[in-house]
Design an enzyme around this catalytic site. Structure first.
Site, short mmCIF file in Angstrom:
data_model
loop_
_atom_site.label_atom_id
_atom_site.label_comp_id
_atom_site.label_asym_id
_atom_site.label_seq_id
_atom_site.Cartn_x
_atom_site.Cartn_y
_atom_site.Cartn_z
N ASP A 1 5.82 -13.67 -1.09
CA ASP A 1 6.41 -12.76 -0.34
C ASP A 1 5.46 -13.10 1.21
O ASP A 1 4.78 -14.55 0.62
CB ASP A 1 5.32 -11.42 -1.13
N SER A 2 5.94 -12.82 2.50
CA SER A 2 4.41 -13.25 3.48
C SER A 2 3.46 -13.60 3.02
O SER A 2 2.92 -13.81 3.94
CB SER A 2 5.01 -12.19 4.34
N CYS B 1 9.62 -9.21 -0.92
CA CYS B 1 9.85 -9.53 0.03
C CYS B 1 10.94 -8.62 1.40
O CYS B 1 11.85 -9.53 1.48
CB CYS B 1 9.25 -10.81 1.32
N GLU C 1 -2.13 -4.29 4.08
CA GLU C 1 -3.66 -5.34 3.84
C GLU C 1 -5.49 -5.04 4.34
O GLU C 1 -6.35 -5.52 3.80
CB GLU C 1 -3.64 -6.20 5.14
N CYS D 1 9.41 -2.31 2.04
CA CYS D 1 8.69 -3.20 2.63
C CYS D 1 7.91 -3.28 1.33
O CYS D 1 7.01 -1.74 0.32
CB CYS D 1 8.00 -3.53 3.70
N HIS E 1 5.05 -3.98 0.97
CA HIS E 1 3.61 -3.53 0.78
C HIS E 1 3.36 -1.60 1.08
O HIS E 1 2.38 -1.69 0.83
CB HIS E 1 3.37 -3.62 2.03
N1 DGL Z 1 5.54 -7.66 2.56
C1 DGL Z 1 6.59 -7.92 3.61
C2 DGL Z 1 8.69 -7.11 3.42
O1 DGL Z 1 8.07 -6.41 2.03
C3 DGL Z 1 6.18 -7.14 4.86
C4 DGL Z 1 4.76 -8.20 5.52
C5 DGL Z 1 5.15 -8.68 6.65
O2 DGL Z 1 5.51 -8.26 7.27
O3 DGL Z 1 5.32 -9.57 6.15
O4 DGL Z 1 8.76 -6.90 4.34
#
Ligand code: DGL
Length: 272
Positions: free
Chosen positions: A11-12, A74, A153, A187, A189
């Site tokens: 993931d990012s 992600c 975050e 997402c 998150h």
């Molecule tokens: N976890 C990333 C996603 O699922 C979101 C965070 C980011 O913008 O890198 O899109």
């Protein structure tokens, strides 16, 4: 490819850990190697070319560990680089878009589905295109929620927190007014904001968690490819990040829903 090799997940940043949590529930005997690109998060505000470049570097790092499957946990990578990864990776790949869209189409009763994600995800219309391919009759309402990533975050996720409630209302009001009965948390998150989102949208609205659906789909892919681990002992995941491990330690428990013994190693992703 040996079935005892690990599954690679990236993931990012740390959002993908919400998918790791689900993977550990569904596939406890699988070793997971996770890479969180904490030094370059967020991806969701970046250009298509940059997201693709980062995604391939992340996958390359996991391939160095001989992983038997790669999961882009992600929404942003899945939306912007998913097709390219699927075409070029030498091992089975899944992102989060397809399994999640499939579940949302199954869950909706009134055919009105909301999609929330990063700006890049919503700008790509990946979920909308997939949903309408699965069922041309569904109406899809999309909403970019970039501030949600920062809230998560920073651990500002409690359903009673005034800031959380305000931001949720700001982003979710149109979806509510449009009468959606299903919302894709597009997402990885966002599952951490599930309670706050559900409080605002009401009990009748189903929230579809991309990590959970993807874990179930990954199990199916491994089974079909004869890659499920024969050794049934429970495995512990291994974590890698591109920024200091302290940041990971601070919030990993939130995403994983538990504290567990683990190792976190910092790597230089630019060399892959
Ligand atoms: N976890 C990333 C996603 O699922 C979101 C965070 C980011 O913008 O890198 O899109």
């Amino acid at each position: 490819m040996s079935s005892s090799n690990a599954i690679g997940v990236f993931d990012s940043g740390l959002g993908g850990l919400s998918a790791v949590k689900e993977l550990m529930n569904v596939l406890p005997a699988e070793k997971i190697i996770y890479f969180g690109d904490t030094g370059r998060v967020p991806y969701g505000t970046r250009s298509r070319d940059t997201i693709r470049k980062y995604a391939f570097q992340d996958a390359e790092f996991l391939l160095k560990h001989n992983v038997k499957m790669i999961i882009a946990a992600c929404g942003t990578v899945s939306s912007v680089a998913g097709d390219a990864l699927e075409a070029r990776l030498p091992v089975p790949y899944t992102g989060v878009v397809n399994p999640t869209a499939y579940t949302a189409v199954r869950e909706t009763r009134n055919g009105k589905i909301g999609v929330i994600g990063t700006a890049a995800t919503v700008g790509s219309h990946s979920y909308k295109l997939r949903l309408q391919k699965l069922d041309p009759g569904v109406q899809v309402f999309e909403q970019a929620c970039p501030l949600f990533v920062s809230l998560v975050e920073n651990g500002i996720i409690h359903r009673d927190d005034q800031i959380t409630r305000l931001v949720v209302r700001r982003y979710m009001a149109d979806l509510k007014d449009n009468g959606v009965d299903t919302v894709i948390l597009g997402c990885t998150h966002f599952p951490l904001l599930r309670e706050a989102i559900s409080d605002y949208m009401g009990e009748g609205v189903t929230l579809v968690d991309s990590g959970r659906e993807t874990a179930g789909y990954a199990a199916k892919v491994l089974k079909e490819n004869g890659l499920l681990n024969d050794d049934t002992a429970v495995k512990r995941p291994e974590f890698f990040v591109s920024d200091t491990p302290e940041g990971f330690e601070n919030v990993a428990g939130l995403f994983l829903g538990r504290n567990m013994e683990h190792t976190v190693t910092q790597i230089d992703i630019e060399q892959y």
